[in-house]
Design an enzyme around this catalytic site. Structure first.
Site, PDB file in Angstrom:
ATOM      1  N   SER B 155       0.845  -1.194   0.000  1.00  6.78           N
ATOM      2  CA  SER B 155       0.000   0.000   0.000  1.00  6.78           C
ATOM      3  C   SER B 155       0.886   1.253   0.000  1.00  6.78           C
ATOM      4  CB  SER B 155      -0.944  -0.048   1.215  1.00  6.78           C
ATOM      5  OG  SER B 155      -1.932   0.937   1.126  1.00  6.78           O
ATOM      6  N   ASP B 321      -8.791  -6.737  -4.106  1.00  2.06           N
ATOM      7  CA  ASP B 321      -8.415  -5.406  -3.621  1.00  2.06           C
ATOM      8  C   ASP B 321      -9.012  -4.356  -4.547  1.00  2.06           C
ATOM      9  OD1 ASP B 321      -7.230  -3.056  -2.772  1.00  2.06           O
ATOM     10  OD2 ASP B 321      -5.183  -3.832  -2.810  1.00  2.06           O
ATOM     11  N   HIS B 354      -7.922  -5.278   0.224  1.00  2.00           N
ATOM     12  CA  HIS B 354      -6.635  -4.583   0.350  1.00  2.00           C
ATOM     13  C   HIS B 354      -5.803  -5.148   1.497  1.00  2.00           C
ATOM     14  CE1 HIS B 354      -3.860  -1.342  -0.345  1.00  2.00           C
ATOM     15  NE2 HIS B 354      -4.003  -0.864   0.860  1.00  2.00           N
TER      16      HIS B 354
END
Lengths: 377, 377
Positions: B155, B321, B354
């Protein structure tokens, strides 16, 4: 000001009082209530041409037309309803109603509780889709309508249309449910819950009795609406409409004021909404969404829930709608087909996300026009 | 308490002071700052086996291992790092650092501003991914590391790893960017903005100087985290994990208290987070995400941005995600391939959204193990 020739033109709402007590699904009894209503077109002698338009979370009775001496006053589905428009008022008598619990004149949290002489506030009971359908049936009684030619709605409005087919199968001949779902997913409920918590945790909410404090939980409402807009739009639309465009200048300002256009859009929408919408109604509408689940009384079997339905169905969904995606509409279609119901289903290409149902997308409106033309009145 | 044999075991952080002034991308100068750091494994004589682990929005320096006499103290990427684990500390010297602006001991909004003697609060400057990479390079200098064997992150952490390849091409040999994107979309920024507005509009935020008022904007932080979790999970996972399950009983309670399991989960996560995370750091981290855009200095051309890169790349994304979808990782891959970089790309099937990058998904960990085994030190 002139109204367009294919608009219903200037309109005025009316308030209808219902003096018979109503026991809600929650068990709470409302001794009386009022509903704000608008109608367009003429009810025919056989009273067979009535179409009920059900509204979604932030909608109301003002579906079409304009208010005199008021800027930007067109109804929320103005592009759909009018002489020559898909829902043609030369053929149909169209009814819009602000749902019970709403904040546009119908009895809701902001109304005076006759039992206390004070505003209901947080004491207004939670209302369900089933309750709304009952109030709408009573409205039909009042207007002398035995059977609706059609009940139509998008999103939460579509859920009411579906519920009509189950609760009053003999009183609705066509059901048009657009951008709806047979029940909310955990993700849907989760987004509603974040919005509700924004309102509930706003110090100005005062447990729902903010009216008495002469304040409004604008912070919470604003956040709820900003989040709502995030789920109404699509990633693609936001990319095309806002991208990473900066608001003013082409350099970062390194702060938390508006920097990107998307931020400006969200803040504007949030501020506007917080200026007129009632916080308790927002809670109530989102809870009605959460609770909607016609299969619940049938051990989760949607097919069984629709067994009583007699209407013909028009189900439509939009490719870019991730709030209630086409897959959710197909769940409805499968349950109806399993019951050998007459179902038209359209998956319409769009980039506008959940909001698509409000927009005059040519393919979508063409399908609606054709469908409404085929309804025998 | 015993630690697992393939854990790095008990660890302790260290605080390193950097007395050289740092001029940030915003133009603001920090006269000095401190960074909280943990390391695992041993730096080899050639100092060629160092791996920097960059953290995401709510992460910190405590990547792996446990703290003595503290329950549930395992690092946030404990499943990845350890002797025999994918990032094997028998081979690598692993470094975790709490980013500048963080709230886990590194200089940030909660630290004392030496120029005023008061906490920085809202006066702490906005920090960018590029700024972090510079502080991490200075950290490498301090540890005598000329070149990292690898920089890895998921991320926002993955974005730092990518920025390393551009800003210090000679100082990083492998870049592993997982569940990342080359820049945020309007939708990504929009969700960040709603979260920021929740904090900024909390009356207890006091324009970022809440410390002096002895309050914490827990309402805003709680909402921000609830919304964050909505975007970290996937629709499918929430459906599988929570569905429409009710919390306690099988009948609706017709109110706004916890009704569905998903509500309980979100409230719990929000409350927990609001109890320890700094609101100003949350603003700062989300802004760093918004601002990350390595192509910006190259007229939006990501391929041009990566022209200086010399590292080899491992890019991975997860099917479920939707925050930073595989399509976003492929944008990175395409720009790298156009530069004839050596790129491994994996699109990994997962339902966890995610959050997948934090989880020991077998295929994912197998790929990481293989990749790290192949790194020549």
């Amino acid at each position: 000001m002139q109204t367009p020739p294919d608009s219903v033109g200037f309109v005025a709402p009316m308030k209808l009082a219902f003096e018979d007590a109503l026991t809600l699904r929650s068990g709470v009894m409302l001794p009386r209530y009022e509903l704000m209503v608008e109608t367009y077109g003429e009810l025919n002698a056989a009273k067979s041409n009535a179409v009920l338009v059900c509204h979604a979370l932030s909608g109301h009775h003002h579906v079409a037309g304009y208010y005199r001496n008021q800027e930007r006053s067109e109804g929320w589905w103005e592009n759909l309803v009018g002489p020559g428009r898909p829902l043609d008022t030369r053929k149909f008598f169209v009814i819009g109603v602000n749902n019970l619990g709403g904040c546009h004149g119908s009895t809701g949290p902001g109304a005076i509780n006759p039992q206390t002489g004070r505003r209901y506030g947080a004491d207004f009971p939670v209302v369900t889709v089933q309750d709304w359908v009952i109030t709408q049936a009573r409205l039909a009684d009042r207007l002398g309508i035995d059977s609706f030619a059609a009940v139509i709605g998008g999103s939460l409005g579509g859920m009411q249309a579906l519920q009509w087919s189950i609760d009053f199968p003999e009183r609705v001949r066509h059901v048009l449910a657009i951008a709806a779902a047979p029940r909310l997913s955990a993700e849907n409920i989760g987004f509603n819950e974040v919005a509700r918590q924004a309102i509930l945790s706003d110090p100005d909410f005062h447990g729902g009795h903010f009216y008495e404090h002469n304040v409004v939980p604008t912070r919470g409402l604003r956040l709820a609406r900003m989040l709502g807009h995030m789920t109404y739009l699509s990633d693609d639309l936001m990319r095309a409409k806002f991208g990473r465009d900066l608001r003013g200048g082409d350099a970062y300002k390194f702060g938390y004021d508006v920097e990107f256009e998307i931020e400006s859009y969200l803040r504007y929408q949030g501020d506007k909404f917080a200026g007129y919408f009632d916080a308790n109604t927002y809670l109530l509408m989102t809870r009605a969404l959460d609770y909607f689940d016609p299969a619940q009384d049938y051990a989760g079997d949607l097919e069984a829930a629709f067994r009583r339905a007699r209407a013909k169905f028009f189900i439509a969904a939009f490719t870019s709608d991730w709030r209630f995606s086409p897959a959710r509409s197909k769940e409805i279609v499968r349950a109806l087909v399993a019951n050998r119901r007459d179902v038209s289903f359209a998956e319409i290409a769009s980039v506008e996300g959940h909001d698509s149902f409000l927009l005059p997308i040519p393919e979508y409106h063409a399908l609606l026009s054709t469908y409404f033309r085929g309804i025998v009145i």
